[in-house]
Design an enzyme around this catalytic site. Sequence first.
Site, PDB file in Angstrom:
ATOM      1  N   GLU A 125       0.769  -1.293   0.027  1.00  0.00           N
ATOM      2  CA  GLU A 125      -0.020  -0.033  -0.052  1.00  0.00           C
ATOM      3  C   GLU A 125       0.944   1.216   0.072  1.00  0.00           C
ATOM      4  OE1 GLU A 125      -3.653  -1.511   2.989  1.00  0.00           O
ATOM      5  OE2 GLU A 125      -1.919  -1.412   3.782  1.00  0.00           O
ATOM      6  N   GLY A 148     -12.464  -4.063   4.379  1.00  0.00           N
ATOM      7  CA  GLY A 148     -13.547  -4.819   4.145  1.00  0.00           C
ATOM      8  C   GLY A 148     -14.824  -4.164   3.971  1.00  0.00           C
ATOM      9  N   MET A 161      -8.270  -3.354  10.646  1.00  0.00           N
ATOM     10  CA  MET A 161      -7.378  -3.865  11.842  1.00  0.00           C
ATOM     11  C   MET A 161      -6.573  -2.693  12.697  1.00  0.00           C
ATOM     12  SD  MET A 161      -6.664  -7.351  10.164  1.00  0.00           S
ATOM     13  CE  MET A 161      -5.914  -8.174  11.856  1.00  0.00           C
ATOM     14  N   GLU A 162      -6.695  -1.329  12.220  1.00  0.00           N
ATOM     15  CA  GLU A 162      -5.810  -0.555  12.765  1.00  0.00           C
ATOM     16  C   GLU A 162      -6.321   0.958  13.226  1.00  0.00           C
ATOM     17  OE1 GLU A 162      -4.959  -1.653   9.717  1.00  0.00           O
ATOM     18  OE2 GLU A 162      -3.965  -3.335  10.167  1.00  0.00           O
ATOM     19  N   ASP A 187     -12.423  -6.012  -0.417  1.00  0.00           N
ATOM     20  CA  ASP A 187     -13.123  -7.032  -0.207  1.00  0.00           C
ATOM     21  C   ASP A 187     -14.506  -6.858   0.421  1.00  0.00           C
ATOM     22  OD1 ASP A 187     -10.594  -7.310   1.971  1.00  0.00           O
ATOM     23  OD2 ASP A 187     -12.595  -7.860   2.727  1.00  0.00           O
TER      24      ASP A 187
HETATM   25  N1  ADE Z   1      -8.770  -5.027   5.469  1.00  0.00           N
HETATM   26  C1  ADE Z   1      -9.081  -5.310   4.265  1.00  0.00           C
HETATM   27  N2  ADE Z   1     -10.104  -6.331   4.393  1.00  0.00           N
HETATM   28  C2  ADE Z   1     -10.179  -6.604   5.609  1.00  0.00           C
HETATM   29  C3  ADE Z   1     -11.298  -7.589   6.263  1.00  0.00           C
HETATM   30  N3  ADE Z   1     -11.805  -8.407   5.578  1.00  0.00           N
HETATM   31  N4  ADE Z   1     -11.133  -7.538   7.596  1.00  0.00           N
HETATM   32  C4  ADE Z   1     -10.356  -6.878   8.352  1.00  0.00           C
HETATM   33  N5  ADE Z   1      -9.612  -6.197   7.861  1.00  0.00           N
HETATM   34  C5  ADE Z   1      -9.434  -5.840   6.381  1.00  0.00           C
END
Ligand code: ADE
Length: 243
Positions: free
Chosen positions: A13, A79, A186-187, A210
Site C-alpha cells: 500500500e 473490507g 485492523m488499525e 473485499d
Molecule cells: N482489511 C481489508 N479487508 C479486511 C477484512 N476483511 N477484515 C479486516 N481487515 C481488512
Amino acid sequence: MTTTAILSALAEEQQGLLELLQQPQKTSHAGRDFWQGRLHGQPVVLALSRIGKVAAATTSVALVERFKVGRIVFTGVAGGLGDGVCVGDMVVASGFVQHDLDVSPLFPRYEVPLYGQARFDCDKALTAQLLRAGRAGLASLALPAKTLLHHGLMASGDRFVSGADEARSLRSALRHGGHEALAVEMEGAAVAQVCFDYGIPFAAVRTISDRADDTAHVDFSVFVKDVASLYAQAIIRELMKLL
Ligand code: ADE
C-alpha cells in the site's frame, strides 16, 4: 510547516508513495522504517502501521514522540460491511470503533474504559480535505462510473473478517450498540485513540479490497498487490495540494 505522517498497513500500500517521495531519508526506530521527505512540497513521514491495533499504536506513538508529526493520515484497504460498499469503492472515515472490545458488564459494550466513549471521531477539517482529495483522486483514476466514495464509521479489530456470517453478525452487533459501520479493518481505531491522547488531527481513507465474506482473503490479496498503491498515490497527491 506542519509535518504530516502518512500511515499504511502494508508495504504494497505504501510503495506508490515511496516512489513519489522527494529527498527521502530513512530512520529505523522501534523495529520500523520511517521515511522523512517531501511530497508535493509538504514535509511528510511515511511509515507502516503494520497489522493490528497494538502495532499501529506503537507506530503512531513513535510518529508523535520521535518525529514530531502534527497530523496523521491513514491510507489503506478495508473490507466492506455496509450495504452498497463495494470492492473498489473508497470510504473516508468519520470515526472509529473497536468491534472486538467488550468490557461488559463493567462498561457498555464497545466503550473504551476510562475514556467514557466507544467512538473516536476523526478531525473534521482534515477529513473534509481528505473527502475532497478522495473525490479528485477517484476522478483521476478513470474508474468505472459506479465507483463510489462513502463517508462514515469504520470498525477496527484484531481479526481479518473472512466470512459472510461473521461479517453479518459483527455488523448487527455493532448496530445493536448504536454503531453503523461501513467498513472493517485492523488499525484505525488504535491510531484514532493515540491521536486523541496527544491532541493531534487524524483522518483516514480506505479503499474496499473485499466484502469481508468467504472470498475476502482472495479478493484482498489481488487488490493489495495490483490496485491499493495506485489509489493511495492518487489520494495523497490530491491531499498534499490542499494542505
Ligand atoms: N482489511 C481489508 N479487508 C479486511 C477484512 N476483511 N477484515 C479486516 N481487515 C481488512
